[in-house]
Design a protein around this motif. Structure first.
Motif, short mmCIF file in Angstrom:
data_model
loop_
_atom_site.label_atom_id
_atom_site.label_comp_id
_atom_site.label_asym_id
_atom_site.label_seq_id
_atom_site.Cartn_x
_atom_site.Cartn_y
_atom_site.Cartn_z
N ALA A 49 0.83 -1.22 0.00
CA ALA A 49 0.00 0.00 0.00
C ALA A 49 0.86 1.27 0.00
CB ALA A 49 -0.95 0.00 1.20
N SER A 50 2.19 1.11 0.01
CA SER A 50 3.06 2.28 -0.13
C SER A 50 3.31 2.58 -1.60
CB SER A 50 4.39 2.03 0.59
OG SER A 50 4.94 0.79 0.19
N GLY A 51 2.78 1.75 -2.49
CA GLY A 51 3.00 1.93 -3.93
C GLY A 51 1.83 2.60 -4.63
N PHE B 206 6.99 -2.23 2.47
CA PHE B 206 8.17 -3.08 2.67
C PHE B 206 9.37 -2.19 2.96
CE2 PHE B 206 11.72 -5.61 0.71
CZ PHE B 206 11.84 -6.47 1.79
N GLY B 207 9.88 -1.47 1.96
CA GLY B 207 11.06 -0.62 2.19
C GLY B 207 10.71 0.84 2.40
N PHE B 208 9.51 1.24 2.03
CA PHE B 208 9.14 2.66 2.06
C PHE B 208 7.98 2.86 3.04
CE2 PHE B 208 6.83 6.38 0.41
CZ PHE B 208 7.86 7.30 0.34
N HIS C 74 7.09 -14.42 -15.30
CA HIS C 74 6.85 -14.57 -13.86
C HIS C 74 5.47 -14.03 -13.46
CE1 HIS C 74 11.42 -15.16 -12.97
NE2 HIS C 74 10.81 -16.27 -13.34
N LYS C 75 5.02 -12.95 -14.11
CA LYS C 75 3.67 -12.46 -13.82
C LYS C 75 2.65 -13.54 -14.21
CE LYS C 75 2.56 -8.84 -12.46
NZ LYS C 75 2.42 -8.36 -11.05
N LEU C 76 2.89 -14.19 -15.35
CA LEU C 76 1.96 -15.25 -15.79
C LEU C 76 2.02 -16.44 -14.84
CD1 LEU C 76 -0.09 -16.26 -17.86
CD2 LEU C 76 1.82 -17.16 -19.20
N ILE D 167 2.52 8.77 -3.42
CA ILE D 167 3.39 9.52 -2.52
C ILE D 167 4.74 9.81 -3.17
CG2 ILE D 167 4.53 9.50 -0.26
CD1 ILE D 167 2.41 7.59 0.72
N ARG D 168 5.31 8.80 -3.84
CA ARG D 168 6.65 9.00 -4.41
C ARG D 168 6.65 9.62 -5.80
NH1 ARG D 168 8.94 3.13 -2.81
NH2 ARG D 168 6.71 2.76 -2.50
N GLY D 169 5.48 9.77 -6.39
CA GLY D 169 5.38 10.38 -7.72
C GLY D 169 6.31 9.76 -8.74
N LYS D 170 6.40 8.41 -8.76
CA LYS D 170 7.42 7.78 -9.62
C LYS D 170 6.86 7.26 -10.94
CE LYS D 170 6.97 3.66 -6.83
NZ LYS D 170 5.72 3.35 -7.56
N ASN D 171 5.54 7.35 -11.15
CA ASN D 171 5.02 6.87 -12.44
C ASN D 171 5.39 7.85 -13.55
OD1 ASN D 171 2.40 8.61 -12.98
ND2 ASN D 171 2.36 8.08 -10.80
N1 LIG Z 1 2.50 0.47 -12.57
C1 LIG Z 1 2.18 -0.11 -13.73
O1 LIG Z 1 2.19 0.53 -14.81
C2 LIG Z 1 1.76 -1.55 -13.75
C3 LIG Z 1 1.43 -2.12 -14.98
C4 LIG Z 1 1.03 -3.46 -15.01
C5 LIG Z 1 0.98 -4.21 -13.84
N2 LIG Z 1 1.33 -3.63 -12.67
C6 LIG Z 1 1.31 -4.47 -11.45
O2 LIG Z 1 0.60 -3.82 -10.42
C7 LIG Z 1 1.19 -4.13 -9.16
C8 LIG Z 1 1.43 -2.85 -8.39
O3 LIG Z 1 2.26 -2.01 -9.18
P1 LIG Z 1 2.65 -0.56 -8.69
O4 LIG Z 1 2.97 0.25 -9.88
O5 LIG Z 1 1.66 -0.06 -7.70
O6 LIG Z 1 4.02 -0.90 -7.96
P2 LIG Z 1 4.84 -0.06 -6.88
O7 LIG Z 1 4.37 1.35 -6.85
O8 LIG Z 1 6.27 -0.34 -7.14
O9 LIG Z 1 4.41 -0.76 -5.51
C9 LIG Z 1 4.81 -2.05 -5.17
C10 LIG Z 1 4.49 -2.28 -3.72
O10 LIG Z 1 4.91 -3.58 -3.33
C11 LIG Z 1 5.63 -3.48 -2.11
N3 LIG Z 1 6.61 -4.57 -1.96
C12 LIG Z 1 7.73 -4.77 -2.68
N4 LIG Z 1 8.40 -5.85 -2.22
C13 LIG Z 1 7.69 -6.33 -1.17
C14 LIG Z 1 7.86 -7.39 -0.25
N5 LIG Z 1 8.90 -8.24 -0.31
N6 LIG Z 1 6.92 -7.57 0.71
C15 LIG Z 1 5.87 -6.75 0.80
N7 LIG Z 1 5.64 -5.72 -0.03
C16 LIG Z 1 6.55 -5.51 -1.01
C17 LIG Z 1 6.29 -2.14 -2.20
O11 LIG Z 1 6.69 -1.72 -0.90
P3 LIG Z 1 7.85 -0.62 -0.65
O12 LIG Z 1 7.77 0.37 -1.78
O13 LIG Z 1 7.47 -0.07 0.68
O14 LIG Z 1 9.15 -1.35 -0.64
C18 LIG Z 1 5.18 -1.29 -2.79
O15 LIG Z 1 4.27 -0.90 -1.79
C19 LIG Z 1 2.47 -4.94 -9.47
O16 LIG Z 1 2.17 -6.30 -9.28
C20 LIG Z 1 2.72 -4.69 -10.94
O17 LIG Z 1 3.32 -5.80 -11.57
C21 LIG Z 1 1.71 -2.32 -12.59
#
Ligand SMILES: NC(=O)c1ccc[n+]([C@@H]2O[C@H](COP(=O)([O-])OP(=O)(O)OC[C@H]3O[C@@H](n4cnc5c(N)ncnc54)[C@H](OP(=O)(O)O)[C@@H]3O)[C@@H](O)[C@H]2O)c1
Length: 294
Positions: free
Chosen positions: A8-10, A32-34, A135-137, A163-167
């Protein structure tokens, strides 16, 4: 409803946490880390980590699993780490769902397809091209083989408030607002369906209360390549020192193969939820423009 949001930090998890809370659900969001002010530590790679928040005490009815290693090029050379963070973390999260008899929601991607066709539907054949995609599949398949009450929501090019504005959109708009010189070299042949994370959260909520299960593709009406997406941001925040150069994917020599004609069709979701309105990139950028010009 007790909702456990792993990650939920993502971007996606953060939006789920906000939306589910607004709808009155009792939420436990993890980082996890953030660390954030609204999340607790949980490591999906080590369910026995003594620092993990007490999930037993929370007793989740629904688990939204957002953790994965999403750096697709890095995954090509770090296969084991990719497996651990995407597949093993899902295996562990599925075990939690089984233990509590909780609904399981997994966020997946259009990378499970090869990008020959675009506008993929839930019944199209998968054919992942790279390590991250495979791996996603594999994670999807583990869920489908081990649970009955699950949702696999495939999304791509997610943007929105985080929060991190990283997209991609958040980073570009922020950097353009700083009025620093920027030269962007972007692929003109990678198409996808960008979607707002807030809409992903709303769609997951709707699917959950309707007791939906199985695979759903979540997408808005935008169908854009990376250059077009950057140009959209430029049209709101651009200045004379920003240059956008279009290249082909082949010229970028990216380690991981990309599905070029990607993106999802949300026809199935839209038919089941005809009143659901998706925002598009312009809607989001207009709001961002108003917010930042105050
Ligand atoms: N963003 C996209 O465009 C996109 C597109 C297709 C699919 N997806 C899928 O959607 C999902 C979410 O993506 P997102 O963009 O929201 O990613 P994100 O912003 O990078 O967030 C990932 C989250 O997972 C947490 N995490 C990482 N390692 C962990 C661990 N070992 N244990 C517990 N939590 C952990 C992170 O925590 P910390 O940051 O606190 O470490 C963060 O809260 C992913 O499965 C991704 O494959 C995303």
């Amino acid at each position: 409803m007790n909702a456990l949001i792993l990650g939920a930090s993502g971007l996606v998890g953060g939006n789920c946490l906000q939306h589910f809370k607004q709808q009155g659900w009792n939420c436990l969001g993890t980082h996890f880390g953030f660390e954030t002010s609204e999340t607790s530590f949980y490591n999906t790679l080590d369910p026995n980590d003594s620092n993990n928040v007490d999930i037993e005490g929370f007793n989740p009815d629904i688990i939204v699993h957002c953790g994965a290693l999403t750096w697709v090029d890095y995954c090509e050379d770090h296969v084991e780490e990719s497996y651990e963070k995407t597949v093993q973390s899902t295996i562990n999260a599925v075990s939690i769902a089984k233990k509590f008899n909780a609904k399981f929601v997994y966020l997946s991607t259009d990378y499970v397809f090869d990008g020959a066709k675009g506008f993929y539907t839930e019944t199209d054949d998968v054919n992942p091209l790279g390590v991250y995609a495979k791996h996603k599949l594999a994670a999807e398949q583990h869920i489908a083989n081990n649970l009955t009450d699950y949702l696999i929501c495939r999304i791509t090019n997610v943007y929105g408030d985080e929060i991190r504005g990283k997209n991609f959109i958040a980073r570009l708009s922020e950097n353009m607002l700083k009025r620093e010189p920027m030269e962007l070299i972007l692929p003109v042949d990678q198409y996808a369906t960008p979607v707002n994370a807030a809409d992903v959260a709303r769609a997951i909520y709707q699917l959950s209360i309707a007791q939906g299960s199985g695979i759903y593709h979540l997408a808005s009406t935008d169908y854009l390549n990376r250059v077009q997406l950057a140009e959209r941001v430029y049209s709101y925040f651009g200045h004379e020192q920003v240059s956008i150069k279009a290249v082909n994917t082949a010229q970028l020599n990216q380690p991981a193969k990309r599905p070029l004609i990607g993106g999802m069709s949300a026809v199935k979701f839209n038919a089941e939820f005809p009143d659901f309105r998706w925002a598009n990139v312009d809607d989001y950028l207009s709001v961002l423009k108003k917010r930042t010009s105050k």
